[in-house]
Design an enzyme around this catalytic site. Structure first.
Site, short mmCIF file in Angstrom:
data_model
loop_
_atom_site.label_atom_id
_atom_site.label_comp_id
_atom_site.label_asym_id
_atom_site.label_seq_id
_atom_site.Cartn_x
_atom_site.Cartn_y
_atom_site.Cartn_z
N SER A 81 0.78 -1.27 0.01
CA SER A 81 0.14 -0.06 -0.02
C SER A 81 0.73 1.20 0.16
O SER A 81 1.89 1.36 0.74
CB SER A 81 -0.91 0.03 1.16
OG SER A 81 -1.72 1.22 1.37
N ASP A 82 0.59 2.10 -0.98
CA ASP A 82 1.09 3.48 -0.89
C ASP A 82 0.72 4.10 0.43
O ASP A 82 -0.45 3.82 1.17
CB ASP A 82 0.69 4.32 -2.08
CG ASP A 82 1.28 5.55 -2.13
OD1 ASP A 82 2.25 5.87 -1.99
OD2 ASP A 82 0.42 6.55 -2.28
N LYS A 83 1.51 5.21 1.01
CA LYS A 83 1.15 6.17 2.06
C LYS A 83 0.30 7.10 1.88
O LYS A 83 -0.91 7.22 2.05
CB LYS A 83 2.39 6.34 2.68
CG LYS A 83 2.05 7.13 4.14
CD LYS A 83 3.36 7.62 4.91
CE LYS A 83 3.89 8.74 4.12
NZ LYS A 83 3.12 10.00 4.03
#
Length: 797
Positions: free
Chosen positions: A296-298
């Site tokens: 997951s990207d932040k």
């Protein structure tokens, strides 16, 4: 006066020469041919087998049978083509992200040109709200650059002379001139587009279909060779031998398997749309069932991508309200500066009264501060601590406070105030951060309960990423920036920070090399290559067009609950497909062996090609209704382990063969049926046995543990109606008496109870277990931990 050479720009002739040499400032967009896509549906192992059968039937002059098989083939291909025709292209979205026009200096004058016409060394003007049209280096001026959708950095960056920025960045404040350094596919954005084009992962659905075909070819191929050898030794006429071989080939082909996989995922996609998830590739629905790692990207995914005031820290003698009032006075009212907006919003939310302001100087990147002169004569400065502290009286506690806030992942601002012509005093510190989404921690916990490990992958700094990771429940080591090992496993690190788009892409490939099914969730152009490479790419609702085009699933509603919906619906869809695959393998193994047994008993083929085609029509395609059955999802990621599935199918197929052989012996020896009626009898036996198998296999527990779906019951009734019509009318094959048919159906009902008892230990041996406690048609959110199973998990309900 003429501008300096570096800022003079190009002449029209120079630009035309460079454009001819390097091409336009655009991303190549090859459009796939619809005809090629359609033809590809006829070029695969299953279509090959059907096409061979059509040729054989035509050679034998059986044109009706050939036409029926051709219709089945066309139905399968057209269904797959129609469902996949909605595919989107990420490259088209990348082009749409570029500004349509740009202000360019040509021949010593500013002109407006299409972005496609830009070339290296062009001088362009960047203004408030504009999108940077190519990779550039700033020559003059000052701007605030929002690069979050490109680099993953949550905070805007100040840009001045010498600053490099990329195509697609947004100008949030200021104005500057810049020289173009790269265009088209050579830009940072363009290299991302190229990675998107190259990214590809073979789907679990493709592997499953090929696995079924391969295993059937191995098992039934051996039986077919033995059967042909026996027929030759018996002196079977050539025409009868060819008919026998053709019947066996038709019996071996899983005609509806590809179409069923497509239909099941299409129905799953429709259910996901109702739950706020839009599939852009059907395979993503199926892949969600097997996902065991989510990268997951932040920024904008786990966080809100919106700066907020996380803390107000006044120094001795001050209070929070007073500090916030002074900070707001030194902030722009309106505009697009996210820092000033966050400070003003926090002051308004707390009801802080702002002092009168006589003069305001906006933030200057050269001095790194903003300044305000208040009505009471005080002067207020707000900006980076390193810029404010030297202008104010020393404070022994300030440096330690700043270090503590920075270590916690905050951006720190200092506020100082004092008389307009007198000394300044540090009033306090402000801590800014991009907070997590309210549902991020719940998502991470829920996915962990479903056996999916979440890993943060971000372009932001390691310190900031670690803080957010702890806030959302990700525990584990942080991989140092730009040092991803060549061989890495999901459990090695909880956070990968400071990564570039190609790093995310290569990280996904590294996890896939370790036999993981990888999901990637993101929102920016920097996530697009990884979104496309992952088996299941997920773009959040606020994602850029680039990310949405590269993803297989797009969340259409705010929040992250759609990810759980995708996992739950994917696993329910997987269980429906597992049921279909099991019944198909059982039936194919049984029928080919049954033809051999019939040859041994009678010395002739006990089914004709026409009866086999009817069996396919009445059984294979009608059992596609399994795609609508009620289903419970497994509490752990599913997997197509075709070896275990095939072994279980072989055991149950042999049980079916024993039942069918017993009845065939009764019909041949007990009833004394001639070969014509015996073939009708064999057809009825196979249909009745297949119906019994379907109801036993669809439920992983006892067959009466759940009600079948309405379409299942309807398909059974149609199937039996066709069978009875064939058995009683005598139009296509000699007729049978009602008593004989009733006896076969009664025998099939008794066989279903016996098979249900055998099914339990066979499924346990193969790792196909029931998912206790899972809810209907969805995932088991509270399911206990268990191993990733063979094909595995829940049962229809």
């Amino acid at each position: 006066m003429a501008p300096p050479p570096a800022e003079a720009g190009l002449t029209t002739a120079d630009a035309a020469a460079r454009l001819a040499r390097f091409g336009p400032n655009a991303v190549a967009d090859p459009k796939p041919s619809l005809l090629a896509d359609l033809v590809a549906k006829f070029w695969a192992p299953v279509p090959w087998m059907l096409e061979a059968a059509i040729v054989l039937q035509a050679v034998l002059g059986a044109y009706l049978e050939a036409a029926v098989i051709a219709a089945l083939l066309a139905f399968n291909a057209l269904l797959a083509f129609a469902q996949e025709s909605r595919a989107q292209t990420a490259l088209a979205a990348l082009k749409s992200r570029l500004a349509l026009n740009a202000s360019v200096r040509r021949d010593g004058a500013w002109v407006t040109l299409p972005v496609r016409a830009l070339v290296a060394d062009d001088v362009v003007k960047l203004s408030l709200g504009a999108v940077v049209p190519a990779d550039v280096t700033l020559l003059a001026g000052a701007v605030l650059l929002d690069q979050s959708m490109l680099t993953g950095e949550s905070l805007p960056v100040e840009g001045g002379p010498g600053t490099k920025t990329y195509a697609g960045a947004l100008i949030r404040r200021g104005e500057a001139t810049a020289v173009v350094t790269a265009t088209g596919t050579r830009t940072y954005f363009g290299r991302t587009a190229e990675l998107v084009r190259l990214a590809h992962a073979e789907s679990a659905e493709q592997r499953a279909v090929l696995g079924v075909v391969r295993n059937l070819a191995v098992l039934n191929g051996g039986v077919l060779v033995a059967m042909v050898a026996d027929a030759v030794l018996r002196g079977l006429p050539a025409e009868a031998l060819i008919a026998l071989v053709l019947t066996a080939i038709l019996a071996s082909v899983p005609v509806a398997l590809p179409a069923t996989f497509t239909l099941a995922t299409a129905l799953g996609a429709q259910r996901l749309v109702r739950r706020g998830v839009l599939p852009t590739r059907l395979a993503a629905v199926h892949e969600a069932a097997t996902m065991d790692v989510l990268c997951s990207d932040k920024t904008g995914t786990l966080t809100q991508n919106a700066l907020t005031l996380a803390g107000v820290h006044p120094f001795a003698g001050g209070d929070e309200a007073g500090l916030l009032a002074l900070a707001a006075a030194a902030s722009a009212d309106g505009g697009q500066d996210p820092v000033d907006g966050a400070v003003r919003a926090a002051a308004a939310a707390r009801g802080v009264a702002l002092p009168d302001r006589h003069r305001f100087i906006p933030f200057d990147p050269a001095t790194k501060r903003a300044e305000a002169l208040l009505g009471d004569g005080r002067r207020v400065l707000k900006g980076a601590f390193a810029a404010i502290a030297p202008l104010a009286a020393p404070d022994d506690t300030a440096a330690a406070a700043v270090a503590g806030l920075a270590a916690a992942g905050h951006r720190v601002l200092a506020v100082a105030a004092g008389p307009a012509a007198g000394p300044l005093r540090l009033i306090g510190l402000l801590a800014l951060s991009d907070p997590p989404r309210t549902d991020s921690a719940a998502l991470v916990a829920a996915l962990a309960g479903l056996g999916v490990r979440t890993v943060m992958v971000t372009g932001d700094a390691p310190e900031t990423a670690a803080v957010i990771a702890r806030a959302v429940g990700l525990t584990g080591a942080v991989c140092p920036a730009r040092t991803i090992p060549d061989h890495v496993r999901p459990g090695d690190f909880a956070v990968f920070a400071g990564v570039l788009p190609e790093d995310k892409y290569h990280l996904v490939k590294a996890f896939q090399a370790e036999s993981h099914t990888v999901g990637m969730c993101g929102d920016g152009a920097n996530d697009a290559p990884a979104l496309r490479q992952a088996e299941i790419g997920i773009a959040v609702a606020s994602a850029t067009d680039v990310a949405k085009a590269a993803a297989g699933l797009v969340l259409t509603e705010p929040g992250l609950s759609g990810i759980l919906a995708a996992v739950e619906e994917g696993r329910a869809t997987f269980q429906r497909l597992l049921t279909y695959t099991l019944t198909t393998l059982i039936r194919k193994i049984e029928v080919v062996a049954f033809l051999f047994v019939g040859l041994l008993l009678t010395g002739q083929a006990v089914l004709t090609p026409m009866l086999m085609v009817l069996f396919l029509l009445a059984n294979d395609f009608l059992t596609m209704s399994l795609t609508t059955d009620r289903a419970r999802a497994s509490p752990q990621p599913d997997a197509w382990r075709m070896g275990a599935i095939t072994r279980a199918s072989a055991v149950l197929g042999l049980a079916n063969l024993a039942f069918a052989t017993a009845l065939l012996g009764w019909g041949w020896f007990g009833l004394g049926l001639a070969i014509g009626p015996l073939r009708t009898f064999a057809f009825v036996v196979l249909v009745a046995g297949s119906q019994a198998t379907l109801y036993v296999v669809r439920e992983r527990r006892r067959l009466w543990s759940s009600r079948p779906g309405g379409w299942i019951v309807a398909s059974s009734l149609v199937d039996l109606a066709i069978t009875l019509a064939v058995a009683f009318t005598g139009v296509l094959t000699p007729a049978l008496g009602a008593g004989v048919v009733a006896a076969v159906l009664a025998g099939a009902a008794a066989f279903a109870l016996a098979l249900d008892v055998l099914k339990g230990p066979v499924f346990a041996w193969a790792g196909i277990a029931a998912a206790e406690g899972a809810k209907d048609g969805a995932g088991a959110k509270d399911g206990g931990a268990q191993k990733k199973q063979d094909g595995a998990g829940g049962a229809p309900s």
